[in-house]
Design an enzyme around this catalytic site. Structure first.
Site, PDB file in Angstrom:
ATOM      1  CG  ASP A  88      -1.786   1.209   1.367  1.00 31.36           C
ATOM      2  OD1 ASP A  88      -1.902   1.963   0.381  1.00 31.36           O
ATOM      3  OD2 ASP A  88      -2.353   1.430   2.451  1.00 31.36           O
ATOM      4  CG  ASP A  90      -2.444   6.783   1.916  1.00 31.35           C
ATOM      5  OD1 ASP A  90      -2.533   7.916   1.407  1.00 31.35           O
ATOM      6  OD2 ASP A  90      -3.334   6.297   2.623  1.00 31.35           O
ATOM      7  CG  ASP A 215       0.518   1.039   5.976  1.00 28.97           C
ATOM      8  OD1 ASP A 215       1.065   0.360   6.874  1.00 28.97           O
ATOM      9  OD2 ASP A 215      -0.553   1.643   6.145  1.00 28.97           O
TER      10      ASP A 215
END
Length: 312
Positions: A88, A90, A215
């Protein structure tokens, strides 16, 4: 709630969910009223779709793991069979000027997230020989990378942590190299280098080039829930849209444009907060209390971001 009606219509008529082995996944749903519904299982995508149309959740997730009994509430009784390796990226976690303090989705911040995603894919393919099975725009500020190959399915938390450390360059020390770089010399790494020689040499000059801001909790958690590709992001109303590699070679405005789910009609929107800026290609200048007529996708985005309310 008007936004919920738009979501239901999308799921009934347009949604295309991109998930394999539905019958082995746990699904979770966050209703518009709040809370979380977990430990749901379905035998087919059609059964999943019927449930979604009936319940119309705000957010939809599926497990990265495969289970013998995905609907079992006791995690120890689910029967873990393996898990995809998921990353992930972000924009909220990127320390770039474009991503700092942005109240709405910024194309410049999303461009930074896209470049970080390209860097991650390069490391996965060139250095770990792992090819992404699925690349997904999250529908908000980032991207998800799914790897579903057999070689990663049985990796435990410890092994996934090692992958995270490799990608984030944990433990890299430029003083342990001795290579001639221009007029300077540094020590040659005596043990196995972190990544390719090119990446290591770049990192000697600038250690930040070695790291990819993923992440880490998402990647190392073998029971993690991830947003269902093809579903709507309940923070924006944009589609969590599967992409191809070539999409990451273009500007992010192309990705955002394709992710807009609600293309028809206008809605009345009452601002409860002031806003000056651009929202999904629409220039906005509003004070608290202003009532404006906006394209449906913009009004829905602003309501989900709690800038105000849509009015009939």
């Amino acid at each position: 709630m008007i936004t919920e009606v738009f979501f239901r219509n999308f799921y009934r008529n347009y949604a295309k969910f991109d998930v394999v082995s539905v019958e082995r996944r746990e699904f979770a749903f966050q209703p518009f009223g709040g809370g979380m519904v977990r430990h749901k299982s379905f035998n087919s995508v059609d059964e999943l779709r019927r449930y979604i149309v009936e319940k119309t959740p705000k957010h939809i997730y599926h497990s990265v793991a495969y289970y013998e009994r995905p609907g079992e509430e006791d995690m120890d009784r689910k029967g873990w069979l393996g898990a995809d390796l998921v990353f992930d990226i972000d924009g909220d976690h990127l320390n770039t000027e474009a991503c700092k303090g942005s109240a709405v989705v910024s194309l410049r911040c999303l461009e930074d997230a896209k470049e970080e995603t390209n860097k991650l894919i390069d490391i996965l393919v060139r250095e770990l020989d792992l090819r992404p099975t699925r690349i997904v725009f999250s529908g908000n500020r980032g991207f998800h990378i799914h790897i579903t190959s057999e070689e990663v399915l049985k990796l435990g938390t410890k092994e996934r942590r090692e992958v995270v450390n490799f990608i984030k360059g944990v433990g890299f020390d430029p003083s342990r190299f001795e290579v001639k770089l221009g007029r300077r010399r540094v020590k040659l790494y005596e043990e196995e280098p972190v990544g390719s020689l090119l990446r290591v040499r770049q990192a000697v000059e600038n250690p930040d080039t070695l790291r990819v801001e993923i992440d880490e909790v998402v990647t190392q958690d073998i029971h993690r829930l991830i947003r269902l590709p093809g579903s709507l992001n309940g923070k924006t109303g944009l589609v969590a849209m599967p992409l191809e590699l070539k999409d990451l070679e273009r500007g992010v405005e192309n990705i955002v444009e394709r992710a807009i789910a609600f293309r028809k009609g206008n809605l009345k929107f009452r601002f409860e907060k002031p806003l000056i800026g651009e929202v999904l290609f629409e220039k906005i200048e509003a004070r608290a209390g202003d009532l404006k007529i906006l394209p449906a996708h913009v009004a829905i985005y602003l309501e989900l971001q709690e800038f105000g309310k849509i009015y009939d």
